[in-house]
Design a protein around this motif. Structure first.
Motif, mmCIF file in Angstrom:
data_model
loop_
_atom_site.group_PDB
_atom_site.id
_atom_site.type_symbol
_atom_site.label_atom_id
_atom_site.label_comp_id
_atom_site.label_asym_id
_atom_site.label_seq_id
_atom_site.Cartn_x
_atom_site.Cartn_y
_atom_site.Cartn_z
ATOM 1 N N ARG A 1 39.535 35.885 41.582
ATOM 2 C CA ARG A 1 38.924 37.157 41.973
ATOM 3 C C ARG A 1 37.442 37.193 41.614
ATOM 4 N N ASP A 2 37.114 36.686 40.442
ATOM 5 C CA ASP A 2 35.713 36.700 40.022
ATOM 6 C C ASP A 2 34.871 35.811 40.945
ATOM 7 N N THR A 3 35.409 34.646 41.284
ATOM 8 C CA THR A 3 34.684 33.738 42.185
ATOM 9 C C THR A 3 34.441 34.394 43.538
ATOM 10 N N LYS B 1 33.366 39.240 35.543
ATOM 11 C CA LYS B 1 33.746 38.524 34.320
ATOM 12 C C LYS B 1 32.602 38.434 33.311
ATOM 13 N N HIS C 1 34.361 37.701 44.273
ATOM 14 C CA HIS C 1 33.449 38.848 44.222
ATOM 15 C C HIS C 1 32.006 38.425 43.943
ATOM 16 N N GLN C 2 31.818 37.336 43.215
ATOM 17 C CA GLN C 2 30.462 36.879 42.956
ATOM 18 C C GLN C 2 29.815 36.285 44.198
ATOM 19 N N GLU D 1 42.457 35.944 37.730
ATOM 20 C CA GLU D 1 41.176 36.511 37.318
ATOM 21 C C GLU D 1 40.016 35.629 37.756
ATOM 22 N N GLU E 1 41.955 36.916 50.774
ATOM 23 C CA GLU E 1 41.434 37.925 49.854
ATOM 24 C C GLU E 1 42.396 39.093 49.718
ATOM 25 N N GLY F 1 36.458 41.324 39.150
ATOM 26 C CA GLY F 1 35.463 40.327 39.526
ATOM 27 C C GLY F 1 34.124 40.486 38.852
#
Length: 441
Positions: free
Chosen positions: A102-104, A247, A106-107, A99, A72, A245
């Motif tokens: 990072r989104d995966t 999206k 943070h979710q 992108e 991370e 994160g």
């Protein structure tokens, strides 16, 4: 620590969401390495290179490693400048992969209540609502104009702030009052016969904190022969959401903007911020899997054009432009250069100004270390990159550093402040300089 079940979930979502074909396109050739600021400034650590980060993403998908704090941190350390993309012989779309990763993350990340509240307030309570942006900026204006800022510095209370925030507070632009940030007219005619009909994307921070630059942009477009339409229902571009994160929030903002602009029948949608423009031009990728929006997003992105490009197209550089004798240099906006592929146009305009000597900065195409809020959350690396940039600035002997993005502008002002050069060097947005050159006698 994450449980084995949580790791399985993250691995599965990486498999579902990451484009493995795109990941496999990386040939590990290393052409990206010298172009990557974090690789260079970290002392050539592989995990802080594009090639290394792509290998980490693939290893998570394959289950060879867990998505731990080290992975991370490697992804968070990336500026997202996308300088690796133009030099990649395989054409890997690194920015899109970053992108998605990072989104995966943070979710699936368990944020503290404070972080959850802060993120929700900023990404959903503030940036999508221009009236709230104006109110917040109005408080900053009151702070600057009321004497509070002077008192804050006189009593040395600013020293209580972390060093980076204290420095940033010093270089913030003088912002307009809440009253001055009234709604713009929806239509502005050209000064003479209209050559083009353009729509103006005014942005959120650009139309509040940097409103003077937006005013200058509209004036230049008028002088260049553009009639300008400005939709009142446009929204934040969504770049900060996608890079942080969030999206889904970025997609909603994209849809709002597509609706706002597609009905205007404009030749171009003009932007004056490299970061915003680069994200707007990526709406077709953002919405590629949405059958209802994919074609509309593609039509939208085909209209995006930077202010410097339309000015050159309409021969603005052939006008009488004049400034007092000085040396100027230009710092590329990473996203304007690497995503919007706009490099020559700003230089054409700057070189056309009479009485000015333009000097190209070494590594002008290398990131300055701003990258949205990167200089706040990754201060140490950001300042290393900035210090290297300022060495190159000083070698040009320029008294004016020109930029094409608000984040770059603040970062270069921060660099000037850190070097103690505020009395001898200034940083300006290109449209402010061009308007100055237009009005100068």
């Amino acid at each position: 620590m994450t449980t084995s079940k949580e790791q399985e979930t993250i691995q599965q979502q990486f498999k579902e969401r990451m484009d493995e074909d795109e990941l496999m396109n990386c040939m590990r050739c290393g052409f990206c390495l010298p172009a990557c600021p974090t690789y260079v400034e970290s002392g050539y650590k592989e995990e802080h290179s594009p090639r290394g980060r792509l290998a980490l993403m693939k290893a998570v998908i394959d289950g060879d490693i867990e998505l731990d704090k080290d992975v991370e941190n490697s992804l968070d350390m990336c500026l997202g400048c996308r300088a690796c993309e133009p030099v990649c012989p395989a054409g890997v779309n690194y920015g899109h992969l970053l992108e998605e990763a990072r989104d995966t993350i943070h979710q699936n990340k368990k944020h503290s209540l404070l972080v959850q509240t802060t993120r929700k307030s900023a990404f959903y309570g503030l940036f999508p609502h221009q009236n709230r942006m104006r109110s917040l900026t109005g408080f900053l204006s009151f702070y600057q104009r009321s004497g509070l800022q002077k008192a804050f510095h006189k009593t040395k209370l600013n020293h209580l702030l972390p060093e980076n925030l204290s420095s940033i507070e010093k270089v913030l632009p003088k912002v307009p009052t809440r009253k001055e940030m009234k709604d713009r007219p929806s239509y502005v005619p050209a000064v003479s016969t209209a050559k083009k009909r353009v729509a103006f994307f005014h942005g959120c921070l650009m139309d509040t904190m940097f409103r003077q630059t937006n005013d200058a942009t509209i004036q230049l477009l008028k002088l260049a022969g553009c009639e300008i339409v400005i939709p009142q229902d446009q929204a934040c571009c969504g770049a900060l959401h996608a890079h942080s994160g969030e999206k889904d929030g970025a997609k909603e903002l994209a849809k709002r903007n597509i609706i706002a602009f597609e009905k205007l029948k404009a030749d171009y949608i003009i932007t004056n911020a490299g970061g915003c423009g680069a994200f707007l031009i990526d709406y077709d990728h953002l919405l590629k899997d949405d059958s209802e929006w994919a074609d509309r997003a593609k039509q939208f992105t085909e209209c995006i054009k930077d202010i410097s490009s339309i000015l050159v197209e309409l021969d603005f550089h052939k006008r009488s432009l004049h400034l007092q004798e000085q040396i100027i240099t230009y710092q590329d906006s990473c996203h304007l250069l690497n995503v919007m592929k706009t490099s020559n146009e700003p230089r054409i305009l700057l070189k056309a100004i009479d009485n000015v000597e333009y000097r190209e900065m070494e590594k002008a195409d290398s990131c300055c270390g701003s990258a949205g809020i990167y200089n706040i959350v990754e201060t140490e690396m950001s300042m290393k990159i900035l210090d290297s940039k300022m060495v190159n600035v000083k070698e040009t002997q320029a008294v004016t550093i020109v930029t094409a993005n608000p984040g770059c502008l603040l970062q270069m002002k921060l660099g000037i402040e850190r070097e103690g050069l505020s009395d001898s060097i200034r940083a300006v947005h290109i449209v402010d300089l061009l308007l100055e050159a237009t009005n100068s006698k």
